[in-house]
Design a protein around this motif. Structure first.
Motif, PDB file in Angstrom:
ATOM      1  N   SER A 112     -33.902  38.936  48.451  1.00 35.14           N
ATOM      2  CA  SER A 112     -34.896  38.005  47.924  1.00 35.14           C
ATOM      3  C   SER A 112     -35.001  36.757  48.792  1.00 35.14           C
ATOM      4  O   SER A 112     -34.053  36.395  49.485  1.00 35.14           O
ATOM      5  N   LEU A 113     -36.147  36.094  48.704  1.00 36.29           N
ATOM      6  CA  LEU A 113     -36.397  34.842  49.412  1.00 36.29           C
ATOM      7  C   LEU A 113     -36.910  33.821  48.407  1.00 36.29           C
ATOM      8  O   LEU A 113     -37.901  34.076  47.720  1.00 36.29           O
ATOM      9  N   MET A 114     -36.231  32.657  48.313  1.00 35.92           N
ATOM     10  CA  MET A 114     -36.636  31.616  47.368  1.00 35.92           C
ATOM     11  C   MET A 114     -37.042  30.366  48.129  1.00 35.92           C
ATOM     12  O   MET A 114     -36.342  29.929  49.037  1.00 35.92           O
ATOM     13  N   THR A 115     -38.186  29.796  47.737  1.00 33.31           N
ATOM     14  CA  THR A 115     -38.643  28.537  48.311  1.00 33.31           C
ATOM     15  C   THR A 115     -39.032  27.593  47.180  1.00 33.31           C
ATOM     16  O   THR A 115     -39.291  28.029  46.055  1.00 33.31           O
ATOM     17  N   ASN A 116     -39.053  26.298  47.497  1.00 36.61           N
ATOM     18  CA  ASN A 116     -39.475  25.286  46.540  1.00 36.61           C
ATOM     19  C   ASN A 116     -40.341  24.282  47.286  1.00 36.61           C
ATOM     20  O   ASN A 116     -40.133  24.031  48.472  1.00 36.61           O
ATOM     21  N   THR A 117     -41.283  23.685  46.593  1.00 36.80           N
ATOM     22  CA  THR A 117     -42.145  22.694  47.230  1.00 36.80           C
ATOM     23  C   THR A 117     -41.378  21.406  47.536  1.00 36.80           C
ATOM     24  O   THR A 117     -41.851  20.595  48.328  1.00 36.80           O
ATOM     25  N   ASN A 118     -40.203  21.216  46.937  1.00 36.52           N
ATOM     26  CA  ASN A 118     -39.384  20.028  47.164  1.00 36.52           C
ATOM     27  C   ASN A 118     -37.943  20.442  47.424  1.00 36.52           C
ATOM     28  O   ASN A 118     -37.518  21.525  47.048  1.00 36.52           O
ATOM     29  N   ASP A 119     -37.180  19.536  48.047  1.00 31.06           N
ATOM     30  CA  ASP A 119     -35.778  19.828  48.339  1.00 31.06           C
ATOM     31  C   ASP A 119     -34.919  19.799  47.085  1.00 31.06           C
ATOM     32  O   ASP A 119     -33.977  20.573  46.955  1.00 31.06           O
ATOM     33  N   THR A 120     -35.226  18.869  46.183  1.00 28.34           N
ATOM     34  CA  THR A 120     -34.434  18.724  44.961  1.00 28.34           C
ATOM     35  C   THR A 120     -35.348  18.616  43.754  1.00 28.34           C
ATOM     36  O   THR A 120     -36.531  18.304  43.871  1.00 28.34           O
ATOM     37  N   ILE A 121     -34.759  18.854  42.595  1.00 29.55           N
ATOM     38  CA  ILE A 121     -35.441  18.632  41.331  1.00 29.55           C
ATOM     39  C   ILE A 121     -34.604  17.586  40.600  1.00 29.55           C
ATOM     40  O   ILE A 121     -33.409  17.798  40.382  1.00 29.55           O
ATOM     41  N   LYS A 122     -35.221  16.457  40.263  1.00 24.77           N
ATOM     42  CA  LYS A 122     -34.511  15.386  39.550  1.00 24.77           C
ATOM     43  C   LYS A 122     -35.136  15.191  38.184  1.00 24.77           C
ATOM     44  O   LYS A 122     -36.358  15.117  38.069  1.00 24.77           O
ATOM     45  N   PHE A 123     -34.276  15.106  37.188  1.00 27.44           N
ATOM     46  CA  PHE A 123     -34.734  14.813  35.838  1.00 27.44           C
ATOM     47  C   PHE A 123     -34.213  13.449  35.425  1.00 27.44           C
ATOM     48  O   PHE A 123     -33.036  13.143  35.603  1.00 27.44           O
ATOM     49  N   SER A 124     -35.108  12.640  34.842  1.00 22.89           N
ATOM     50  CA  SER A 124     -34.716  11.319  34.363  1.00 22.89           C
ATOM     51  C   SER A 124     -34.135  11.444  32.953  1.00 22.89           C
ATOM     52  O   SER A 124     -34.112  12.526  32.368  1.00 22.89           O
ATOM     53  N   GLU A 125     -33.733  10.311  32.412  1.00 22.24           N
ATOM     54  CA  GLU A 125     -33.141  10.266  31.069  1.00 22.24           C
ATOM     55  C   GLU A 125     -34.094  10.783  29.993  1.00 22.24           C
ATOM     56  O   GLU A 125     -33.676  11.218  28.938  1.00 22.24           O
ATOM     57  N   THR A 126     -35.389  10.716  30.271  1.00 23.61           N
ATOM     58  CA  THR A 126     -36.386  11.183  29.307  1.00 23.61           C
ATOM     59  C   THR A 126     -36.733  12.656  29.493  1.00 23.61           C
ATOM     60  O   THR A 126     -37.561  13.197  28.757  1.00 23.61           O
ATOM     61  N   GLY A 127     -36.153  13.303  30.511  1.00 22.40           N
ATOM     62  CA  GLY A 127     -36.431  14.711  30.780  1.00 22.40           C
ATOM     63  C   GLY A 127     -37.603  14.929  31.704  1.00 22.40           C
ATOM     64  O   GLY A 127     -37.998  16.063  31.960  1.00 22.40           O
TER      65      GLY A 127
END
Length: 180
Positions: A112-127
């Motif tokens: 399989s090959l996985m890509t993402n439009t961003n390097d990281t996914i960050k969630f704030s305190e509000t989700g």
């Protein structure tokens, strides 16, 4: 007169020929089913990981990061690497010694090959997510019929791709057919 039991050579050859013909038609279907099941299992695993990170950010009222990492500390750009989730207290996208590793999942399978439009996914305190993300998972042969995606909205919602027009190719949240 004694009756013989068993099959003749001609009967055996006909039977083997029939089995070979059936296998020739069934084998590609089985392989396709196995590929689809593997892709779906992997996309479900990453979806669970992302949803866990979002819920943890809300529960702990902290910024939580999901990213790929070679060493389970520094985030990389290659989403085929193992993925980690941690509370990023200092907002540097590096898991420091005082930042607990909440959960991790293994690297994407070799097929399989996985890509993402961003390097990281960050969630704030509000989700909420810091950026909208589109994670695409493809089989190594890059056939669109096997592709699956996850869309993460700015509100932090995770939506899996579906084949809404029933043409055999999934579409992302925007309705665009997936391509590898």
């Amino acid at each position: 007169m004694k009756q013989q039991k068993g099959v003749t050579l001609v009967e055996l050859m006909v039977t083997v020929s029939i089995v070979a013909i059936i296998l020739a038609f069934v084998t590609p279907s089985i392989q396709s089913i196995l590929i689809k099941n593997r892709i779906v299992a992997e996309i479900n695993e990453i979806s669970s990981l992302i949803q866990y990170a979002r819920h943890h950010a809300i529960d702990e009222q902290a910024q939580v990061v999901v990213c790929p990492s070679d060493d389970y500390s520094v985030c990389t750009e290659d989403w085929n690497k193992p993925k980690i989730v941690f509370i990023d207290s200092d907002d540097n996208e590096i898991r420091g010694e005082d930042e607990e590793l909440l959960v991790s999942v293994s690297a994407t399978s070799e097929t399989s090959l996985m890509t993402n439009t961003n390097d990281t996914i960050k969630f704030s305190e509000t989700g909420e997510a810091n950026l909208a993300n589109e994670i695409l998972l493809c089989h190594k042969d890059k056939e669109a019929k096997y592709a699956r995606s996850l869309s993460i909205t700015l509100q932090g919602r995770v939506k899996m791709s579906t084949d809404s027009d029933k043409d055999g190719v999934n579409e992302n949240a925007a309705g665009t057919p997936l391509s590898c």
